[in-house]
Scaffold this active site. Structure first.
Site, PDB file in Angstrom:
ATOM      1  CG  HIS A 197      -2.409  -1.023   0.957  1.00  0.00           C
ATOM      2  ND1 HIS A 197      -2.469  -1.722   0.709  1.00  0.00           N
ATOM      3  CD2 HIS A 197      -3.189  -0.685   0.754  1.00  0.00           C
ATOM      4  CE1 HIS A 197      -3.286  -2.598   0.742  1.00  0.00           C
ATOM      5  NE2 HIS A 197      -4.631  -1.369   0.545  1.00  0.00           N
ATOM      6  CG  HIS A 236       1.893  -3.639   6.232  1.00  0.00           C
ATOM      7  ND1 HIS A 236       3.017  -3.966   5.714  1.00  0.00           N
ATOM      8  CD2 HIS A 236       1.114  -3.690   5.084  1.00  0.00           C
ATOM      9  CE1 HIS A 236       2.488  -5.209   4.085  1.00  0.00           C
ATOM     10  NE2 HIS A 236       1.381  -3.981   3.615  1.00  0.00           N
TER      11      HIS A 236
END
Length: 205
Positions: free
Chosen positions: A119, A169
């Site tokens: 992302h 993440h």
């Protein structure tokens, strides 16, 4: 050139040390998770969706068709290089580093590997490039356009932040993603100059 060197150096350090950054990652994640709330979670789930392929791919298709219809073939090719290329590069990097995702407090159920954040990397390259195109277009029209770059990079930051907030993440994944995405954005701008020298980088509309 020095920007590329700095970004490459940052990514290299994070890549080399990604398995030893536990203390840094844990400390940052704990602080970020400390601000979790229902409304903020809903907002950042939306933001992380904006940074996904479900949004970027349709935008690529729409803009690609628009450029092709208006005979901006080279610009369409650069746009494809930007998004498809960065996504492929991210996949190769993830397979190379083979880092698993955090397993504490995730608010989303996602699969795949962790380093670098897709992302963050994809958004830095793609949204950064879209912001640049809009900025150059408005600037050529004599309009104030600095806010476009600010908005684009604010969105990129929020997308990266959302990945840490949602627990999918590590912070080092996101920083590395920003670095690699920044490098890919610069490569895209170089390609734009190579393919469109007669028009100039400020004449891409």
């Amino acid at each position: 050139m020095w920007i590329v060197i700095l970004l490459l150096a940052l990514f290299s350090v994070l890549g080399f040390l990604h398995d030893t950054l536990t203390r840094f990652d844990t400390t940052v994640m704990q602080h970020v998770w400390g601000i979790r709330s229902e409304w903020l979670t809903d907002f950042l789930i939306f933001i992380t969706y904006v940074g996904s392929a479900y949004v970027s791919i349709p935008i690529l298709i729409l803009l690609g068709v628009y450029f092709l219809v208006n005979k901006r073939i080279k610009l369409a090719l650069v746009l494809i290089f930007n998004l498809i290329g960065v996504r492929l590069a991210n996949g190769l990097l993830k397979n190379g580093f083979d880092r698993t995702r955090p397993d504490d407090n995730p608010l989303l159920d996602v699969g795949g590997l962790s380093f670098p954040s897709g992302h963050a990397m994809n958004s830095a390259a793609f949204i950064g490039f879209l912001g640049y195109l809009i900025w150059t277009y408005l600037s050529k029209k004599g309009k104030q356009a600095g806010y476009v770059l600010v908005a684009a990079w604010a969105l990129v930051f929020l997308i990266g932040f959302s990945r840490v907030y949602l627990g999918v993440h590590f912070p080092s994944d996101v920083i590395a993603g920003f670095s690699a995405g920044g490098i890919w954005l610069i490569l895209t701008l170089v390609l734009l100059r190579v393919l469109m020298p007669e028009r100039g980088i400020n004449k891409v509309e």
